[in-house]
Design a protein around this motif. Structure first.
Motif, PDB file in Angstrom:
ATOM      1  N   ALA A 194       0.971  -1.505   0.194  1.00 37.21           N
ATOM      2  CA  ALA A 194       0.199  -0.130  -0.108  1.00 37.21           C
ATOM      3  C   ALA A 194       0.533   0.652  -0.264  1.00 37.21           C
ATOM      4  CB  ALA A 194      -0.980  -0.089   1.256  1.00 37.21           C
ATOM      5  N   ASN A 195       1.964   0.676   1.118  1.00 34.62           N
ATOM      6  CA  ASN A 195       2.551   2.439   0.695  1.00 34.62           C
ATOM      7  C   ASN A 195       3.376   2.808  -0.495  1.00 34.62           C
ATOM      8  OD1 ASN A 195       2.296   3.128   3.264  1.00 34.62           O
ATOM      9  ND2 ASN A 195       3.931   1.824   4.431  1.00 34.62           N
ATOM     10  N   HIS A 196       4.002   1.260  -1.466  1.00 36.35           N
ATOM     11  CA  HIS A 196       4.476   1.748  -2.452  1.00 36.35           C
ATOM     12  C   HIS A 196       3.831   2.251  -3.275  1.00 36.35           C
ATOM     13  CE1 HIS A 196       7.317   0.787  -6.235  1.00 36.35           C
ATOM     14  NE2 HIS A 196       6.179   0.432  -6.645  1.00 36.35           N
ATOM     15  N   LEU A 197       2.213   1.919  -3.464  1.00 33.37           N
ATOM     16  CA  LEU A 197       1.237   2.277  -3.772  1.00 33.37           C
ATOM     17  C   LEU A 197       0.794   3.715  -3.975  1.00 33.37           C
ATOM     18  CD1 LEU A 197      -0.322  -1.082  -5.506  1.00 33.37           C
ATOM     19  CD2 LEU A 197       1.326   0.262  -6.576  1.00 33.37           C
ATOM     20  N   GLY A 198       1.057   3.644  -2.609  1.00 32.86           N
ATOM     21  CA  GLY A 198       0.366   5.512  -2.243  1.00 32.86           C
ATOM     22  C   GLY A 198      -1.419   5.228  -2.226  1.00 32.86           C
ATOM     23  N   ILE A 199      -1.202   4.214  -2.091  1.00 31.38           N
ATOM     24  CA  ILE A 199      -2.903   3.778  -1.331  1.00 31.38           C
ATOM     25  C   ILE A 199      -3.030   2.899  -0.234  1.00 31.38           C
ATOM     26  CG2 ILE A 199      -3.640   3.446  -3.882  1.00 31.38           C
ATOM     27  CD1 ILE A 199      -3.279   0.964  -3.372  1.00 31.38           C
ATOM     28  N   SER A 200      -4.485   3.575   0.439  1.00 32.66           N
ATOM     29  CA  SER A 200      -4.922   2.718   1.575  1.00 32.66           C
ATOM     30  C   SER A 200      -4.455   1.439   2.134  1.00 32.66           C
ATOM     31  CB  SER A 200      -6.040   3.620   2.643  1.00 32.66           C
ATOM     32  OG  SER A 200      -6.517   2.812   1.298  1.00 32.66           O
ATOM     33  N   ARG A 201      -4.412   1.395   2.575  1.00 29.09           N
ATOM     34  CA  ARG A 201      -4.570  -0.365   2.807  1.00 29.09           C
ATOM     35  C   ARG A 201      -5.918  -0.941   2.921  1.00 29.09           C
ATOM     36  NH1 ARG A 201      -2.246  -2.694   8.533  1.00 29.09           N
ATOM     37  NH2 ARG A 201      -2.362  -4.564   7.257  1.00 29.09           N
ATOM     38  N   SER A 202      -6.782  -0.134   3.608  1.00 29.79           N
ATOM     39  CA  SER A 202      -8.244  -0.480   2.108  1.00 29.79           C
ATOM     40  C   SER A 202      -8.572  -0.872   0.994  1.00 29.79           C
ATOM     41  CB  SER A 202      -9.673   0.016   3.576  1.00 29.79           C
ATOM     42  OG  SER A 202      -9.129   1.606   3.087  1.00 29.79           O
ATOM     43  N   THR A 203      -7.959   0.379   0.193  1.00 20.60           N
ATOM     44  CA  THR A 203      -8.186   0.275  -0.710  1.00 20.60           C
ATOM     45  C   THR A 203      -7.821  -0.674  -1.569  1.00 20.60           C
ATOM     46  OG1 THR A 203      -8.820   2.060  -0.888  1.00 20.60           O
ATOM     47  CG2 THR A 203      -7.923   2.083  -2.490  1.00 20.60           C
ATOM     48  N   LEU A 204      -5.923  -1.698  -1.111  1.00 18.20           N
ATOM     49  CA  LEU A 204      -5.737  -2.738  -1.530  1.00 18.20           C
ATOM     50  C   LEU A 204      -6.792  -3.514  -1.447  1.00 18.20           C
ATOM     51  CD1 LEU A 204      -2.980  -4.338  -3.073  1.00 18.20           C
ATOM     52  CD2 LEU A 204      -2.308  -3.590  -0.591  1.00 18.20           C
ATOM     53  N   SER A 205      -7.186  -3.759  -0.148  1.00 18.33           N
ATOM     54  CA  SER A 205      -7.800  -4.881   0.455  1.00 18.33           C
ATOM     55  C   SER A 205      -9.091  -4.886  -0.830  1.00 18.33           C
ATOM     56  CB  SER A 205      -7.845  -4.825   1.246  1.00 18.33           C
ATOM     57  OG  SER A 205      -9.487  -6.289   1.746  1.00 18.33           O
ATOM     58  N   PHE A 206      -9.969  -3.813  -1.177  1.00 18.27           N
ATOM     59  CA  PHE A 206     -10.770  -3.979  -2.006  1.00 18.27           C
ATOM     60  C   PHE A 206     -10.519  -4.580  -3.120  1.00 18.27           C
ATOM     61  CE2 PHE A 206     -13.088  -0.369   0.899  1.00 18.27           C
ATOM     62  CZ  PHE A 206     -13.986  -1.492   1.294  1.00 18.27           C
ATOM     63  N   ILE A 207      -9.426  -3.894  -3.988  1.00 19.40           N
ATOM     64  CA  ILE A 207      -9.131  -4.534  -5.424  1.00 19.40           C
ATOM     65  C   ILE A 207      -8.706  -5.855  -5.269  1.00 19.40           C
ATOM     66  CG2 ILE A 207      -7.444  -3.702  -7.061  1.00 19.40           C
ATOM     67  CD1 ILE A 207      -7.036  -0.938  -6.229  1.00 19.40           C
ATOM     68  N   ILE A 208      -7.995  -6.816  -4.485  1.00 23.43           N
ATOM     69  CA  ILE A 208      -6.996  -7.760  -4.385  1.00 23.43           C
ATOM     70  C   ILE A 208      -8.726  -8.965  -3.848  1.00 23.43           C
ATOM     71  CG2 ILE A 208      -5.879  -8.992  -2.918  1.00 23.43           C
ATOM     72  CD1 ILE A 208      -3.861  -7.680  -2.631  1.00 23.43           C
ATOM     73  N   ASN A 209      -9.430  -8.446  -3.752  1.00 20.92           N
ATOM     74  CA  ASN A 209     -11.333  -9.126  -3.412  1.00 20.92           C
ATOM     75  C   ASN A 209     -11.821  -9.143  -4.127  1.00 20.92           C
ATOM     76  OD1 ASN A 209     -10.115 -10.676  -0.849  1.00 20.92           O
ATOM     77  ND2 ASN A 209      -9.476  -8.817  -0.499  1.00 20.92           N
ATOM     78  N   GLY A 210     -11.737  -8.071  -5.184  1.00 20.08           N
ATOM     79  CA  GLY A 210     -12.134  -8.070  -6.334  1.00 20.08           C
ATOM     80  C   GLY A 210     -13.559  -7.279  -6.525  1.00 20.08           C
ATOM     81  N   LYS A 211     -13.444  -6.080  -5.278  1.00 22.12           N
ATOM     82  CA  LYS A 211     -14.483  -4.942  -5.481  1.00 22.12           C
ATOM     83  C   LYS A 211     -14.635  -3.461  -5.452  1.00 22.12           C
ATOM     84  CE  LYS A 211     -15.832  -7.621  -0.962  1.00 22.12           C
ATOM     85  NZ  LYS A 211     -16.374  -7.508   0.516  1.00 22.12           N
ATOM     86  N   SER A 212     -13.498  -3.539  -6.770  1.00 21.07           N
ATOM     87  CA  SER A 212     -13.049  -2.233  -6.964  1.00 21.07           C
ATOM     88  C   SER A 212     -14.538  -1.793  -7.592  1.00 21.07           C
ATOM     89  CB  SER A 212     -12.217  -2.067  -8.070  1.00 21.07           C
ATOM     90  OG  SER A 212     -10.602  -2.822  -7.883  1.00 21.07           O
ATOM     91  N   LYS A 213     -15.251  -1.900  -8.207  1.00 24.37           N
ATOM     92  CA  LYS A 213     -16.460  -1.521  -8.505  1.00 24.37           C
ATOM     93  C   LYS A 213     -17.472  -1.379  -7.317  1.00 24.37           C
ATOM     94  CE  LYS A 213     -16.619  -3.275 -13.634  1.00 24.37           C
ATOM     95  NZ  LYS A 213     -16.930  -4.184 -15.183  1.00 24.37           N
ATOM     96  N   GLU A 214     -17.452  -2.213  -6.903  1.00 20.22           N
ATOM     97  CA  GLU A 214     -18.358  -1.841  -5.470  1.00 20.22           C
ATOM     98  C   GLU A 214     -18.155  -1.041  -5.054  1.00 20.22           C
ATOM     99  OE1 GLU A 214     -19.865  -3.765  -1.482  1.00 20.22           O
ATOM    100  OE2 GLU A 214     -19.098  -5.934  -3.040  1.00 20.22           O
ATOM    101  N   MET A 215     -16.644  -0.005  -4.619  1.00 19.05           N
ATOM    102  CA  MET A 215     -16.225   0.992  -4.076  1.00 19.05           C
ATOM    103  C   MET A 215     -15.843   1.857  -4.499  1.00 19.05           C
ATOM    104  SD  MET A 215     -16.903  -0.804  -1.435  1.00 19.05           S
ATOM    105  CE  MET A 215     -16.129   0.497   0.037  1.00 19.05           C
TER     106      MET A 215
END
Length: 338
Positions: free
Chosen positions: A11-32
């Protein structure tokens, strides 16, 4: 040993939050409402470093084990080996794994395995229950455990299940013998107390009746699972001595042993006796006289079972109406009965 990279570091490397990373990895990008560009960039980086999520942490967070339990009747039977293989393929498409075991058609062993799976809190079960095993249905429904039966059903039950039309399959096979001018048709069956196997006997008997062929009880052999492989050879010898000119084997395991006995007896297929077996197997094409078979649509049966099970898992509700499918089998004509 390389240090295992953490989600925080990603998350730090990408400049995003850990929750955003979790949403993306778990296929919830559109939902969020996470942009396609950020999703693509994140997944590319995650894949490039071969990052794997912690399955235990994921289970704690989602309340799911991402594991299915499978109990088959007899893993040494090629039919059930194929079932296990196909179910594993289908479940992996949904990022699930399968733990499986074999009851050997033993009620006590089945119940012990079932209890083990329940205690593991698996997300769902696919079951091939043995003879006289009904109590588990109420137990699983009470505990809210999603499950589907495959290659099994209960008379008058409302349980999720996937089968073929066993009555129709046996009827068509018996009728094929009659088309080939066979009149003394034997059936060698196992575990007739199971509705699956009983319906095969019923289809055979109905076809004989519809064609005005006298039913000869000496041509009907019902074997017990515990002694089936030994007893099938005696059964083959008896029906041949009684004048059978055709044999319907209701499992490929029975057929393999039966063919061995026919060879020992010097019986020519199909000149002396015609043969049809349930459950196609690649080996049946390789015999000097290839074997006509009833092919069950194993791939479709397994996909349907997984679809039904995951619908139950996603709804988190097992109280709805049951789905009971009967898929179409195919009669594969070969040399043993054209």
């Amino acid at each position: 040993m390389n240090k295992k990279i953490t989600s925080k570091e990603i998350a730090n490397h990408l400049g995003i939050s850990r929750s955003t990373l979790s949403f993306i990895i778990n296929g919830k990008s559109k939902e969020m409402r996470i942009s396609d560009e950020l999703t693509k960039t994140t997944l590319q980086y995650v894949n490039s470093i071969n990052y794997k999520t912690n399955s235990i942490a994921k289970s704690l967070k989602t309340g799911k084990s991402f594991t299915i339990g499978l109990i088959v009747a007899d893993i040494s039977n090629p039919f059930f080996s194929q079932i296990a293989y196909r179910l594993e393929k289908e479940s992996s498409k949904r990022d699930y794994c399968i733990i499986y075991s074999s009851s050997n058609e033993d009620k006590k062993q089945f119940n012990l395995q079932l209890e083990n799976f329940i205690n593991r809190q698996l997300d769902g079960l696919i079951l091939v229950p043995p003879v006289n095993c009904f109590d588990f249905v109420e137990i699983l429904n009470t505990k809210g455990v999603p499950f589907v039966m495959i290659d099994r059903s209960f008379e008058g039950s409302t349980v999720n299940s996937v089968n073929i039309d066993n009555f129709k399959a046996a009827y068509e096979a018996t009728n094929r013998f009659i088309i080939n001018n066979k009149q003394n048709i034997a059936i060698i069956n196992v575990n007739d107390q199971l509705l699956t196997m009983h319906n095969r006997t019923k289809g055979y008997l109905q076809c004989l009746s519809d064609n005005n062929i006298l039913i000869n009880q000496s041509f009907i052999k019902q074997l017990k699972f515990s002694n089936a492989i030994k007893d099938v050879k005696n059964a083959v010898e008896e029906v041949v001595q009684n004048g059978a000119d055709a044999i319907l084997f209701t499992t490929n395991k029975l057929c393999f042993s039966g063919l061995e006995k026919l060879k020992e007896m010097g019986i020519a297929i199909p000149d002396d006796i015609a043969v049809i077996s349930f459950d196609d197997n690649p080996a049946f094409r390789l015999f000097d006289t290839s074997i006509t078979t009833i092919k069950q649509p194993i791939k479709d049966m397994c996909k349907s079972s997984i679809d039904i099970l995951f619908d139950l898992i996603d709804k988190n509700d097992v109280s709805g109406p049951a789905t009971q499918l009967k898929l179409k089998s195919s009669l594969i004509l070969r040399d043993s009965c054209i």
